[in-house]
Design a protein around this motif. Structure first.
Motif, PDB file in Angstrom:
ATOM      1  N   THR A  76       1.061  -1.257   0.039  1.00 53.24           N
ATOM      2  CA  THR A  76       0.068  -0.052   0.096  1.00 53.24           C
ATOM      3  C   THR A  76       0.981   1.146   0.029  1.00 53.24           C
ATOM      4  N   PRO A  77       0.324   2.440  -0.445  1.00 51.19           N
ATOM      5  CA  PRO A  77       1.044   3.650  -0.348  1.00 51.19           C
ATOM      6  C   PRO A  77       1.921   4.016   1.143  1.00 51.19           C
ATOM      7  N   SER A  78       1.042   3.895   1.946  1.00 52.94           N
ATOM      8  CA  SER A  78       1.568   3.991   3.410  1.00 52.94           C
ATOM      9  C   SER A  78       2.721   3.207   3.737  1.00 52.94           C
ATOM     10  N   LYS A 100      10.665   3.272   2.568  1.00 54.99           N
ATOM     11  CA  LYS A 100      11.423   4.380   2.208  1.00 54.99           C
ATOM     12  C   LYS A 100      12.204   5.107   3.357  1.00 54.99           C
ATOM     13  N   ASN A 101      11.346   5.492   4.374  1.00 56.66           N
ATOM     14  CA  ASN A 101      11.609   6.441   5.305  1.00 56.66           C
ATOM     15  C   ASN A 101      12.405   5.448   6.580  1.00 56.66           C
ATOM     16  N   TYR A 102      12.354   4.220   6.588  1.00 54.06           N
ATOM     17  CA  TYR A 102      13.251   3.599   7.570  1.00 54.06           C
ATOM     18  C   TYR A 102      14.653   3.563   7.321  1.00 54.06           C
ATOM     19  N   ARG A 103      15.258   3.519   8.511  1.00 49.88           N
ATOM     20  CA  ARG A 103      16.752   3.613   8.435  1.00 49.88           C
ATOM     21  C   ARG A 103      17.494   2.335   8.163  1.00 49.88           C
ATOM     22  N   TRP A 104      16.923   1.266   8.066  1.00 51.93           N
ATOM     23  CA  TRP A 104      17.273  -0.024   7.934  1.00 51.93           C
ATOM     24  C   TRP A 104      18.786  -0.290   8.594  1.00 51.93           C
ATOM     25  N   GLU A 115       1.212  -0.710   5.996  1.00 51.27           N
ATOM     26  CA  GLU A 115       2.143  -0.448   6.888  1.00 51.27           C
ATOM     27  C   GLU A 115       2.168  -1.148   8.423  1.00 51.27           C
ATOM     28  N   THR A 116       0.982  -1.605   8.858  1.00 47.46           N
ATOM     29  CA  THR A 116       1.010  -2.159  10.059  1.00 47.46           C
ATOM     30  C   THR A 116       1.501  -3.548   9.866  1.00 47.46           C
ATOM     31  N   ASP A 117       1.570  -4.160   8.663  1.00 46.23           N
ATOM     32  CA  ASP A 117       2.179  -5.570   8.584  1.00 46.23           C
ATOM     33  C   ASP A 117       3.609  -5.719   8.517  1.00 46.23           C
TER      34      ASP A 117
END
Length: 433
Positions: free
Chosen positions: A332-334, A340-344, A369-371
């Protein structure tokens, strides 16, 4: 290390096959019935199957048909009595790679096994590549890997845990003239100190208590090919000394043996350690470091390769769904924004595990996002800023030390010039007077 599944209800034969294959540094799992074999195939990684034609609850041909129906593309060799050769031919028509007549001996088993594994490795290498990644820093890594592959230089790959150093080592191997020989990975951090020499050089029967048969080491297994030393900075100091001698003289002697063996192996090593600091502290031999570090490849962390995150996530999702028969259409878009925003901090390995887990958790046919079940980013931004500030400081220091010669500064930082230019642009570093 290749993983072999033996499907055989004759426990004595299965044990003998297991011993023979483990001597060749193969990982072996055994199943007595077809049902047990199906469970293992569905839940574990398997590179090849050795299956008896007749099993207590069916036969090898039925197992092949089940694999075909469930899209399990694993090469299978049928083991059969001489009188059942016609059945073995039927099995090959059903998809078996080859057949082995009983009684089975190591001298007939090994060549057939190696031939199938080599063909399988080549097929997998065409399907799986760091070419799944498209970012400029990774393209530069690939360029350097292909350049050094055609030589016999030792290569040191530096990068964080989980960033994909073994994939780069594999790329070097399969684009080299040694591609038709073994690629043998060794986790140097997982070898107990007291077993290190035996692991590398093997031993002869009676060399020590428990040495009931001869055993070959990884230098024998990799002969003619590439030996990948992962986390080489964790090698015990004494083993470093032995390894240096082998690299210098191109010969080794098994523990307890009298004979020396010639060694034709290309070394690719990898580390996430600060080797220079380890040398200064007396934990790593400087002469070995220079032997291993004839050419350096710096593998950037995933957070510096933002263009790779979504393609890799989609690749891991497709891979997981095909193997586990799940139907997940995408993100999903979220979820895309969160990826993309997570630092990994765990790099590509963390991304792969996150996507696999999310594909299992998803109840809607798409990953939300919750998954993803990622930790909160609260408080992480300040840490990221600190890391970036430290990197900017190191770049400025290197430029000053090199009198603003960018080629020399890149060498000091152990990165390529294009990567240096990108980082200078990112941090607003201007050297123009």
């Amino acid at each position: 290390m290749s993983r072999i599944l033996i499907v055989e209800d004759d426990v004595v034969l299965a044990r003998a096959l297991k011993n023979w294959l483990e001597r060749e540094r193969l990982q072996v799992t055994c199943a007595i019935t077809a049902a047990n074999a199906r469970r293992i195939i569905a839940n574990e990684e398997v590179d090849m199957i050795l299956s008896d034609l007749r099993l207590p609850d069916g036969d090898g041909i039925e197992l092949l048909e089940w694999m075909k129906k469930n899209k399990c593309r694993i090469p299978l060799i049928i083991m059969t009595q001489h009188a059942e050769v016609s059945s073995a031919i039927r099995a090959m028509k059903a998809g078996a790679e080859d057949y082995l007549p009983k009684p089975i001996h190591p001298e007939t088993l090994y060549p057939k096994l190696n031939d199938v594994l080599l063909r399988t490795r080549k097929t997998k290498r065409k399907q799986t590549d760091i070419l799944q990644r498209v970012s400029p820093p990774i393209r530069e890594v690939e360029r350097r890997a292909r350049l050094v592959a055609v030589t016999d230089m030792s290569v040191l790959i530096r990068g964080e845990n989980g960033s994909g150093k073994e994939l780069v080592a594999d790329l070097i191997h399969r684009t080299s003239a040694r591609d038709d020989k073994p690629f043998v990975p060794v986790d140097c951090g997982a070898i107990p100190k007291e077993l290190s020499a035996a692991e590398f050089f093997g031993y002869v029967k009676g060399a020590f208590t428990g040495a009931v048969t001869d055993k070959t080491g990884v230098f024998h297994a990799a002969d003619g090919g590439t030996l990948f030393l992962d986390e080489v900075g964790n090698l015990p100091y004494e083993v470093q000394t032995n390894l240096l001698r082998v690299l210098q003289e191109r010969r080794y002697r098994p523990i307890g043996g009298r004979r020396e063996y010639a060694c034709d192996v290309r070394i690719v090593a990898a580390t996430n350690e600060n080797i220079e600091r380890a040398i200064a502290e007396g934990h790593f031999r400087e002469d070995l470091y220079h032997r291993l570090n004839e050419f350096t490849i710096e593998l950037p962390p995933l957070r510096e390769c933002a263009d790779d995150i979504l393609p890799l996530a989609e690749f891991f999702l497709t891979q997981f769904c095909e193997k586990n028969h799940r139907r997940i259409t995408g993100f999903t878009p979220s979820a895309v924004k969160r990826l993309k925003n997570y630092r990994w901090p765990g790099n590509v390995r963390e991304l792969r595990n996150t996507v696999r887990s999310a594909a299992l958790l998803s109840m809607t046919g798409t990953i939300d996002e919750t998954d993803l079940d990622l930790p909160s980013t609260r408080g992480m931004e300040s840490y990221a800023l600190k890391v970036e500030q430290e990197e900017r400081t190191r770049i400025v220091k290197a430029l000053k030390a090199a009198k603003y010669n960018k080629a020399l500064a890149a060498e000091l930082l152990r990165i390529s010039r294009p990567t240096l230019y990108e980082k200078m642009k990112k941090y607003g570093i201007n050297t123009e007077k």
